[in-house]
Design a protein around this motif. Structure first.
Motif, PDB file in Angstrom:
ATOM      1  N   SER A 137      25.497  83.382  45.445  1.00 32.55           N
ATOM      2  CA  SER A 137      26.335  84.426  45.330  1.00 32.55           C
ATOM      3  C   SER A 137      27.434  83.895  44.127  1.00 32.55           C
ATOM      4  CB  SER A 137      27.298  84.599  46.346  1.00 32.55           C
ATOM      5  OG  SER A 137      28.375  85.625  46.202  1.00 32.55           O
ATOM      6  N   ILE A 138      27.438  84.572  43.074  1.00 32.63           N
ATOM      7  CA  ILE A 138      28.201  84.422  41.956  1.00 32.63           C
ATOM      8  C   ILE A 138      29.082  85.588  41.349  1.00 32.63           C
ATOM      9  CG2 ILE A 138      28.352  83.832  39.393  1.00 32.63           C
ATOM     10  CD1 ILE A 138      25.626  82.590  39.911  1.00 32.63           C
ATOM     11  N   GLU A 139      30.432  85.360  41.529  1.00 30.77           N
ATOM     12  CA  GLU A 139      31.336  86.316  41.183  1.00 30.77           C
ATOM     13  C   GLU A 139      31.958  86.860  39.947  1.00 30.77           C
ATOM     14  OE1 GLU A 139      33.942  83.641  43.679  1.00 30.77           O
ATOM     15  OE2 GLU A 139      31.879  83.942  43.419  1.00 30.77           O
ATOM     16  N   ASP A 140      31.967  85.549  39.049  1.00 28.40           N
ATOM     17  CA  ASP A 140      32.523  85.491  37.975  1.00 28.40           C
ATOM     18  C   ASP A 140      31.965  84.333  37.000  1.00 28.40           C
ATOM     19  OD1 ASP A 140      33.886  83.319  38.727  1.00 28.40           O
ATOM     20  OD2 ASP A 140      35.691  84.428  39.303  1.00 28.40           O
ATOM     21  N   ALA A 141      32.280  84.173  35.744  1.00 26.77           N
ATOM     22  CA  ALA A 141      32.061  83.121  34.982  1.00 26.77           C
ATOM     23  C   ALA A 141      32.269  81.752  35.795  1.00 26.77           C
ATOM     24  CB  ALA A 141      32.311  83.143  33.263  1.00 26.77           C
ATOM     25  N   LYS A 142      33.277  81.658  36.218  1.00 25.21           N
ATOM     26  CA  LYS A 142      33.710  80.225  36.646  1.00 25.21           C
ATOM     27  C   LYS A 142      33.079  79.697  37.771  1.00 25.21           C
ATOM     28  CE  LYS A 142      37.841  78.192  39.258  1.00 25.21           C
ATOM     29  NZ  LYS A 142      39.290  78.458  39.748  1.00 25.21           N
ATOM     30  N   ASN A 143      32.183  80.678  38.363  1.00 24.71           N
ATOM     31  CA  ASN A 143      31.311  80.301  39.404  1.00 24.71           C
ATOM     32  C   ASN A 143      29.763  80.347  39.216  1.00 24.71           C
ATOM     33  OD1 ASN A 143      33.544  79.547  41.902  1.00 24.71           O
ATOM     34  ND2 ASN A 143      34.029  81.557  41.238  1.00 24.71           N
ATOM     35  N   ALA A 144      29.818  80.450  37.862  1.00 26.34           N
ATOM     36  CA  ALA A 144      28.228  80.688  37.449  1.00 26.34           C
ATOM     37  C   ALA A 144      27.634  79.117  37.453  1.00 26.34           C
ATOM     38  CB  ALA A 144      28.186  81.130  36.113  1.00 26.34           C
ATOM     39  N   VAL A 145      28.108  77.982  37.788  1.00 26.01           N
ATOM     40  CA  VAL A 145      27.471  76.796  37.954  1.00 26.01           C
ATOM     41  C   VAL A 145      26.536  76.927  39.173  1.00 26.01           C
ATOM     42  CG1 VAL A 145      29.614  75.895  39.447  1.00 26.01           C
ATOM     43  CG2 VAL A 145      28.181  74.234  37.992  1.00 26.01           C
ATOM     44  N   ARG A 146      26.600  77.562  40.086  1.00 30.24           N
ATOM     45  CA  ARG A 146      25.863  77.816  41.148  1.00 30.24           C
ATOM     46  C   ARG A 146      24.643  77.996  40.784  1.00 30.24           C
ATOM     47  NH1 ARG A 146      30.268  81.554  44.082  1.00 30.24           N
ATOM     48  NH2 ARG A 146      31.862  80.118  44.637  1.00 30.24           N
ATOM     49  N   GLY A 170      29.184  86.333  31.467  1.00 26.67           N
ATOM     50  CA  GLY A 170      28.811  85.547  30.183  1.00 26.67           C
ATOM     51  C   GLY A 170      27.235  85.527  30.068  1.00 26.67           C
ATOM     52  N   LYS A 171      26.910  84.757  29.147  1.00 23.29           N
ATOM     53  CA  LYS A 171      25.628  84.226  29.039  1.00 23.29           C
ATOM     54  C   LYS A 171      24.955  83.335  29.838  1.00 23.29           C
ATOM     55  CE  LYS A 171      21.368  83.523  26.950  1.00 23.29           C
ATOM     56  NZ  LYS A 171      20.511  84.968  27.051  1.00 23.29           N
ATOM     57  N   ARG A 191      38.567  95.304  44.570  1.00 17.90           N
ATOM     58  CA  ARG A 191      39.006  94.945  43.158  1.00 17.90           C
ATOM     59  C   ARG A 191      37.864  95.888  42.310  1.00 17.90           C
ATOM     60  NH1 ARG A 191      39.609  88.789  44.432  1.00 17.90           N
ATOM     61  NH2 ARG A 191      38.172  89.495  45.959  1.00 17.90           N
ATOM     62  N   PRO A 192      38.271  96.417  41.148  1.00 17.91           N
ATOM     63  CA  PRO A 192      37.301  97.509  40.226  1.00 17.91           C
ATOM     64  C   PRO A 192      36.164  96.520  39.647  1.00 17.91           C
ATOM     65  CG  PRO A 192      39.342  97.472  39.475  1.00 17.91           C
ATOM     66  CD  PRO A 192      39.444  96.659  40.606  1.00 17.91           C
ATOM     67  N   MET A 193      34.905  96.960  39.361  1.00 14.66           N
ATOM     68  CA  MET A 193      34.177  96.459  38.586  1.00 14.66           C
ATOM     69  C   MET A 193      33.828  97.364  37.154  1.00 14.66           C
ATOM     70  SD  MET A 193      29.925  95.618  39.481  1.00 14.66           S
ATOM     71  CE  MET A 193      29.519  97.176  39.832  1.00 14.66           C
ATOM     72  N   ASN A 194      33.786  96.469  36.190  1.00 14.41           N
ATOM     73  CA  ASN A 194      33.703  96.862  35.063  1.00 14.41           C
ATOM     74  C   ASN A 194      32.143  97.364  34.698  1.00 14.41           C
ATOM     75  OD1 ASN A 194      33.432  97.265  31.869  1.00 14.41           O
ATOM     76  ND2 ASN A 194      35.756  96.840  31.854  1.00 14.41           N
ATOM     77  N   GLU A 195      32.054  98.396  34.020  1.00 18.13           N
ATOM     78  CA  GLU A 195      30.409  98.699  33.749  1.00 18.13           C
ATOM     79  C   GLU A 195      30.095  97.709  32.724  1.00 18.13           C
ATOM     80  OE1 GLU A 195      28.073 102.792  32.814  1.00 18.13           O
ATOM     81  OE2 GLU A 195      29.585 102.082  31.015  1.00 18.13           O
ATOM     82  N   GLU A 196      30.630  97.218  31.866  1.00 19.34           N
ATOM     83  CA  GLU A 196      30.022  96.290  30.949  1.00 19.34           C
ATOM     84  C   GLU A 196      29.538  95.070  31.443  1.00 19.34           C
ATOM     85  OE1 GLU A 196      29.189  97.081  27.945  1.00 19.34           O
ATOM     86  OE2 GLU A 196      30.095  99.117  28.397  1.00 19.34           O
ATOM     87  N   TRP A 197      30.487  94.608  32.605  1.00 17.60           N
ATOM     88  CA  TRP A 197      29.855  93.538  33.476  1.00 17.60           C
ATOM     89  C   TRP A 197      28.543  93.478  33.813  1.00 17.60           C
ATOM     90  CZ3 TRP A 197      34.991  93.110  36.569  1.00 17.60           C
ATOM     91  CH2 TRP A 197      36.129  93.091  35.808  1.00 17.60           C
ATOM     92  N   ALA A 198      28.372  94.773  34.454  1.00 16.88           N
ATOM     93  CA  ALA A 198      27.019  94.812  34.883  1.00 16.88           C
ATOM     94  C   ALA A 198      25.811  95.117  34.019  1.00 16.88           C
ATOM     95  CB  ALA A 198      26.979  96.183  35.967  1.00 16.88           C
ATOM     96  N   LEU A 199      26.315  95.843  32.823  1.00 20.76           N
ATOM     97  CA  LEU A 199      25.164  96.005  32.095  1.00 20.76           C
ATOM     98  C   LEU A 199      25.073  94.820  31.272  1.00 20.76           C
ATOM     99  CD1 LEU A 199      26.608  99.297  30.184  1.00 20.76           C
ATOM    100  CD2 LEU A 199      24.422  99.255  31.804  1.00 20.76           C
ATOM    101  N   ASP A 203      20.901  93.489  31.045  1.00 18.01           N
ATOM    102  CA  ASP A 203      20.197  93.402  29.774  1.00 18.01           C
ATOM    103  C   ASP A 203      19.855  91.887  29.784  1.00 18.01           C
ATOM    104  OD1 ASP A 203      20.962  95.893  28.984  1.00 18.01           O
ATOM    105  OD2 ASP A 203      22.534  95.359  27.739  1.00 18.01           O
ATOM    106  N   GLN A 204      20.297  91.055  30.282  1.00 15.15           N
ATOM    107  CA  GLN A 204      19.908  89.692  30.480  1.00 15.15           C
ATOM    108  C   GLN A 204      18.650  89.489  31.249  1.00 15.15           C
ATOM    109  OE1 GLN A 204      22.546  86.343  30.048  1.00 15.15           O
ATOM    110  NE2 GLN A 204      24.200  87.931  30.375  1.00 15.15           N
ATOM    111  N   CYS A 205      18.805  90.416  32.239  1.00 14.37           N
ATOM    112  CA  CYS A 205      17.339  90.337  33.273  1.00 14.37           C
ATOM    113  C   CYS A 205      16.296  91.130  32.657  1.00 14.37           C
ATOM    114  CB  CYS A 205      17.832  91.290  34.582  1.00 14.37           C
ATOM    115  SG  CYS A 205      18.956  90.161  35.624  1.00 14.37           S
TER     116      CYS A 205
END
Length: 251
Positions: A137-146, A170-171, A191-199, A203-205
């Motif tokens: 589970s990853i909630e933001d860039a800080k925890n993308a190390v998982r 991020g990438k 806490r709200p989610m921004n559409e651009e984060w999901a898109l 797109d990377q998928c």
């Protein structure tokens, strides 16, 4: 075991462990804690002890008694790789998953390094069987190390749940990843989610040919915002047979 669930990407839940402790901001408004604590102190209730970590050995054999194949979310009310869960108990959970191999198991953790270490100890130089999906589970860039820990783990099917998505990731390197889920937070203080984060993740998928599942926008209730992303539902799953996915063109 719950024979049904409102979680869109699975069929059932199995909780041989309940309760957990918080480690990152993605845990702040934990739905499992919120549910469990409602029953703290109620004599005889399964959550009489609230969200305190609790092993439930009486549930270890449940999947063996469920003959119809299901996708089963393991420990929806806990984290199987919590540091206070004995390795012998984790072994017993995996023993059951291996024995009841007509089901598909979805194991999700925030304790990615502990999961990778366990899988190496149990399976190296082979991999976990393909009916046991391992995810982080990853909630933001800080925890993308998982994601790095997951890529290094000896699992046949690997997935990522970007939920609750609380910021841009991020990438990310999706090499070897089979499935990604995106979802917004739900609950009274969601806490709200921004559409651009999901898109950005979608797109990377698409580029990496990773199956993409958009679970929810979230809100006060899980279904408050619906499930449409740019006007459509995204319900892709990994193809276990080919360990790939037939992707539809994005609108």
């Amino acid at each position: 075991m719950a024979s049904s669930t409102e979680i869109e990407w699975t069929d059932a839940t199995w909780n041989p462990v309940t309760g957990c402790t918080k480690i990152t901001r993605g845990c702040d408004l934990c739905y499992a804690e919120r549910f469990s604590e409602r029953f703290r102190g109620v004599p005889g209730h399964p959550f009489q002890n609230g969200f305190d970590l609790q092993l439930r050995p009486e549930r270890l054999q449940q999947p063996l008694n469920w003959r119809q194949p299901r996708r089963i979310f393991v420990n929806s009310m806990s984290d199987l790789f919590h540091k206070e869960i004995p390795r012998s108990f984790i072994d017993a959970v995996f023993d059951t998953m291996e024995a009841a191999n007509w089901h598909t198991y979805q194991v999700l953790t925030k304790r990615s390094s502990l999961m990778a270490r366990y899988l190496r100890g149990r399976y190296d130089p082979a991999k976990a069987p393909p009916h046991i999906w391992l995810g982080v589970s990853i909630e933001d860039a800080k925890n993308a190390v998982r994601l790095k820990h997951l890529r290094a783990a000896p699992a046949s099917i690997k997935f990522v749940s970007f939920e609750p998505l609380l910021g841009p990731v991020g990438k990310v390197d999706l090499t070897g990843i089979n499935w990604a889920i995106v979802g917004g937070e739900s609950g009274p203080r969601a806490r709200p989610m921004n559409e651009e984060w999901a898109l950005e993740i979608r797109d990377q998928c698409r580029t990496a040919r990773v199956a993409f599942f958009f679970k929810q926008w979230g809100g006060v209730r899980p279904k408050s915002g619906g499930r449409l992303l740019r006007g459509r539902e995204w319900n892709q799953y990994p193809d276990i047979g080919r360990q790939s996915v037939q992707l539809e063109a994005a609108e």
